[in-house]
Design a protein around this motif. Structure first.
Motif, PDB file in Angstrom:
ATOM      1  N   SER A  64      19.045   1.219 -31.850  1.00 53.40           N
ATOM      2  CA  SER A  64      18.954   2.051 -30.652  1.00 53.40           C
ATOM      3  C   SER A  64      17.900   1.543 -29.670  1.00 53.40           C
ATOM      4  CB  SER A  64      18.629   3.499 -31.040  1.00 53.40           C
ATOM      5  OG  SER A  64      17.380   3.547 -31.716  1.00 53.40           O
ATOM      6  N   GLY A  65      17.025   0.649 -30.115  1.00 54.88           N
ATOM      7  CA  GLY A  65      15.940   0.190 -29.264  1.00 54.88           C
ATOM      8  C   GLY A  65      16.193  -1.118 -28.540  1.00 54.88           C
ATOM      9  N   ILE A  66      17.200  -1.863 -28.972  1.00 60.96           N
ATOM     10  CA  ILE A  66      17.553  -3.129 -28.326  1.00 60.96           C
ATOM     11  C   ILE A  66      18.880  -2.935 -27.593  1.00 60.96           C
ATOM     12  CG2 ILE A  66      18.267  -5.532 -28.730  1.00 60.96           C
ATOM     13  CD1 ILE A  66      15.378  -5.303 -29.281  1.00 60.96           C
ATOM     14  N   PHE A  67      18.923  -3.419 -26.361  1.00 55.78           N
ATOM     15  CA  PHE A  67      20.125  -3.279 -25.547  1.00 55.78           C
ATOM     16  C   PHE A  67      20.713  -4.645 -25.240  1.00 55.78           C
ATOM     17  CE2 PHE A  67      18.153   0.719 -25.157  1.00 55.78           C
ATOM     18  CZ  PHE A  67      19.158   1.628 -24.887  1.00 55.78           C
ATOM     19  N   PHE A  68      22.020  -4.702 -25.274  1.00 59.38           N
ATOM     20  CA  PHE A  68      22.786  -5.896 -24.939  1.00 59.38           C
ATOM     21  C   PHE A  68      23.140  -5.759 -23.460  1.00 59.38           C
ATOM     22  CE2 PHE A  68      26.910  -8.222 -24.984  1.00 59.38           C
ATOM     23  CZ  PHE A  68      26.414  -9.451 -25.374  1.00 59.38           C
ATOM     24  N   ARG A  69      22.584  -6.630 -22.635  1.00 58.53           N
ATOM     25  CA  ARG A  69      22.763  -6.538 -21.184  1.00 58.53           C
ATOM     26  C   ARG A  69      23.712  -7.637 -20.717  1.00 58.53           C
ATOM     27  NH1 ARG A  69      20.097  -8.305 -16.207  1.00 58.53           N
ATOM     28  NH2 ARG A  69      20.083  -6.548 -14.772  1.00 58.53           N
ATOM     29  N   VAL A  70      24.734  -7.211 -19.995  1.00 54.98           N
ATOM     30  CA  VAL A  70      25.714  -8.143 -19.439  1.00 54.98           C
ATOM     31  C   VAL A  70      25.829  -7.856 -17.953  1.00 54.98           C
ATOM     32  CG1 VAL A  70      28.136  -8.835 -19.442  1.00 54.98           C
ATOM     33  CG2 VAL A  70      27.014  -8.264 -21.595  1.00 54.98           C
ATOM     34  N   GLU A  71      25.846  -8.920 -17.163  1.00 58.63           N
ATOM     35  CA  GLU A  71      26.081  -8.792 -15.728  1.00 58.63           C
ATOM     36  C   GLU A  71      27.457  -9.348 -15.399  1.00 58.63           C
ATOM     37  OE1 GLU A  71      23.143 -10.740 -13.359  1.00 58.63           O
ATOM     38  OE2 GLU A  71      21.527  -9.443 -14.076  1.00 58.63           O
ATOM     39  N   ARG A  72      28.199  -8.608 -14.623  1.00 58.43           N
ATOM     40  CA  ARG A  72      29.480  -9.096 -14.116  1.00 58.43           C
ATOM     41  C   ARG A  72      29.298  -9.294 -12.623  1.00 58.43           C
ATOM     42  NH1 ARG A  72      34.583  -6.864 -12.126  1.00 58.43           N
ATOM     43  NH2 ARG A  72      36.159  -8.442 -12.503  1.00 58.43           N
ATOM     44  N   GLN A  73      29.391 -10.528 -12.188  1.00 58.46           N
ATOM     45  CA  GLN A  73      29.194 -10.857 -10.779  1.00 58.46           C
ATOM     46  C   GLN A  73      30.528 -11.243 -10.163  1.00 58.46           C
ATOM     47  OE1 GLN A  73      26.224 -13.935 -10.627  1.00 58.46           O
ATOM     48  NE2 GLN A  73      24.671 -12.652 -11.603  1.00 58.46           N
ATOM     49  N   THR A  74      30.761 -10.729  -8.966  1.00 57.83           N
ATOM     50  CA  THR A  74      31.994 -11.073  -8.264  1.00 57.83           C
ATOM     51  C   THR A  74      31.670 -11.498  -6.840  1.00 57.83           C
ATOM     52  OG1 THR A  74      32.426  -8.831  -7.460  1.00 57.83           O
ATOM     53  CG2 THR A  74      33.363  -9.415  -9.602  1.00 57.83           C
ATOM     54  N   LEU A  75      32.498 -12.335  -6.307  1.00 55.54           N
ATOM     55  CA  LEU A  75      32.405 -12.774  -4.919  1.00 55.54           C
ATOM     56  C   LEU A  75      33.794 -12.622  -4.324  1.00 55.54           C
ATOM     57  CD1 LEU A  75      30.580 -14.056  -2.752  1.00 55.54           C
ATOM     58  CD2 LEU A  75      31.343 -16.280  -3.578  1.00 55.54           C
ATOM     59  N   GLN A  76      33.907 -11.786  -3.306  1.00 59.92           N
ATOM     60  CA  GLN A  76      35.207 -11.515  -2.700  1.00 59.92           C
ATOM     61  C   GLN A  76      35.148 -11.791  -1.204  1.00 59.92           C
ATOM     62  OE1 GLN A  76      35.792  -7.388  -3.562  1.00 59.92           O
ATOM     63  NE2 GLN A  76      35.929  -7.696  -5.759  1.00 59.92           N
ATOM     64  N   ARG A  77      36.115 -12.491  -0.724  1.00 57.18           N
ATOM     65  CA  ARG A  77      36.199 -12.734   0.709  1.00 57.18           C
ATOM     66  C   ARG A  77      36.746 -11.481   1.390  1.00 57.18           C
ATOM     67  NH1 ARG A  77      37.425 -18.006   3.842  1.00 57.18           N
ATOM     68  NH2 ARG A  77      37.311 -17.115   5.907  1.00 57.18           N
ATOM     69  N   ILE A  78      36.136 -11.114   2.494  1.00 57.15           N
ATOM     70  CA  ILE A  78      36.597  -9.948   3.249  1.00 57.15           C
ATOM     71  C   ILE A  78      37.671 -10.422   4.225  1.00 57.15           C
ATOM     72  CG2 ILE A  78      35.927  -8.103   4.846  1.00 57.15           C
ATOM     73  CD1 ILE A  78      33.154  -8.191   3.529  1.00 57.15           C
ATOM     74  N   GLN A  79      38.837  -9.817   4.069  1.00 58.65           N
ATOM     75  CA  GLN A  79      40.017 -10.240   4.827  1.00 58.65           C
ATOM     76  C   GLN A  79      39.763 -10.217   6.333  1.00 58.65           C
ATOM     77  OE1 GLN A  79      43.461  -8.032   3.662  1.00 58.65           O
ATOM     78  NE2 GLN A  79      44.852  -9.266   4.880  1.00 58.65           N
TER      79      GLN A  79
ATOM     80  N   THR B 154      37.872 -11.982   8.164  1.00 54.27           N
ATOM     81  CA  THR B 154      36.503 -12.261   8.617  1.00 54.27           C
ATOM     82  C   THR B 154      36.003 -13.522   7.928  1.00 54.27           C
ATOM     83  OG1 THR B 154      35.286 -11.105   6.868  1.00 54.27           O
ATOM     84  CG2 THR B 154      36.067  -9.761   8.706  1.00 54.27           C
ATOM     85  N   GLN B 155      34.851 -13.952   8.330  1.00 50.57           N
ATOM     86  CA  GLN B 155      34.194 -15.081   7.672  1.00 50.57           C
ATOM     87  C   GLN B 155      33.202 -14.581   6.615  1.00 50.57           C
ATOM     88  OE1 GLN B 155      34.759 -18.441   8.276  1.00 50.57           O
ATOM     89  NE2 GLN B 155      36.494 -17.650   9.427  1.00 50.57           N
ATOM     90  N   ASP B 156      33.227 -13.295   6.328  1.00 52.04           N
ATOM     91  CA  ASP B 156      32.254 -12.685   5.437  1.00 52.04           C
ATOM     92  C   ASP B 156      32.755 -12.622   3.998  1.00 52.04           C
ATOM     93  OD1 ASP B 156      30.587 -12.214   7.639  1.00 52.04           O
ATOM     94  OD2 ASP B 156      31.561 -10.283   8.041  1.00 52.04           O
ATOM     95  N   ALA B 157      31.792 -12.457   3.118  1.00 49.54           N
ATOM     96  CA  ALA B 157      32.095 -12.299   1.699  1.00 49.54           C
ATOM     97  C   ALA B 157      31.246 -11.165   1.146  1.00 49.54           C
ATOM     98  CB  ALA B 157      31.812 -13.578   0.940  1.00 49.54           C
ATOM     99  N   LEU B 158      31.732 -10.556   0.118  1.00 52.67           N
ATOM    100  CA  LEU B 158      31.027  -9.464  -0.550  1.00 52.67           C
ATOM    101  C   LEU B 158      30.650  -9.930  -1.947  1.00 52.67           C
ATOM    102  CD1 LEU B 158      30.140  -6.462  -0.668  1.00 52.67           C
ATOM    103  CD2 LEU B 158      32.435  -5.961  -1.540  1.00 52.67           C
ATOM    104  N   PHE B 159      29.373  -9.879  -2.247  1.00 53.59           N
ATOM    105  CA  PHE B 159      28.860 -10.260  -3.559  1.00 53.59           C
ATOM    106  C   PHE B 159      28.426  -8.982  -4.264  1.00 53.59           C
ATOM    107  CE2 PHE B 159      25.175 -11.467  -6.253  1.00 53.59           C
ATOM    108  CZ  PHE B 159      25.852 -12.281  -7.146  1.00 53.59           C
ATOM    109  N   THR B 160      28.969  -8.741  -5.457  1.00 59.05           N
ATOM    110  CA  THR B 160      28.597  -7.546  -6.211  1.00 59.05           C
ATOM    111  C   THR B 160      28.123  -7.928  -7.605  1.00 59.05           C
ATOM    112  OG1 THR B 160      30.826  -7.195  -7.086  1.00 59.05           O
ATOM    113  CG2 THR B 160      30.305  -6.124  -4.999  1.00 59.05           C
ATOM    114  N   ILE B 161      27.275  -7.094  -8.142  1.00 58.55           N
ATOM    115  CA  ILE B 161      26.803  -7.256  -9.515  1.00 58.55           C
ATOM    116  C   ILE B 161      26.955  -5.918 -10.214  1.00 58.55           C
ATOM    117  CG2 ILE B 161      24.860  -7.784 -11.031  1.00 58.55           C
ATOM    118  CD1 ILE B 161      23.641  -9.400  -8.754  1.00 58.55           C
TER     119      ILE B 161
END
Length: 93
Positions: A17-32, A34-41
């Motif tokens: 219960s004291g140790i946590f398994f941490r995972v990050e899911r990162q995504t990069l999506q182009r915004i239709q 436009t020249q922009d992109a959205l980066f999420t974690i």
């Protein structure tokens, strides 16, 4: 002013219960259109006891920890808990 909490001592009895398994899911999506992109974690923090409920996941995590370099284990704060982690995981597969 906020006070920092002292982390609980990790022992054989508290490691699940004291140790946590941490995972990050990162995504990069182009915004239709436009020249922009959205980066999420998205961060997932899962207690080790939940990960270890699945014998396959427990075995895979144990294997991956054993193949990590000591530098990487140190960076991830695994070195100081490695023996307890491996003992805990091995009890679950």
């Amino acid at each position: 002013m906020a006070q920092l909490q002292t982390p609980a001592k990790i022992t054989r009895q508290t490691i699940g219960s004291g140790i946590f398994f941490r995972v990050e899911r990162q995504t990069l999506q182009r915004i239709q259109d436009t020249q922009d992109a959205l980066f999420t974690i998205r961060i997932y923090n899962t207690p080790l006891q939940e990960v270890a409920q699945d014998p396959i996941r427990a075995r895979l995590l144990s294997r991956h920890i054993s193949t990590m370099s000591n530098d990487f284990k140190s960076y991830k704060s695994i070195l100081k808990y490695e023996d307890l982690l491996q003992e805990y995981l091995c009890r679950h597969f």
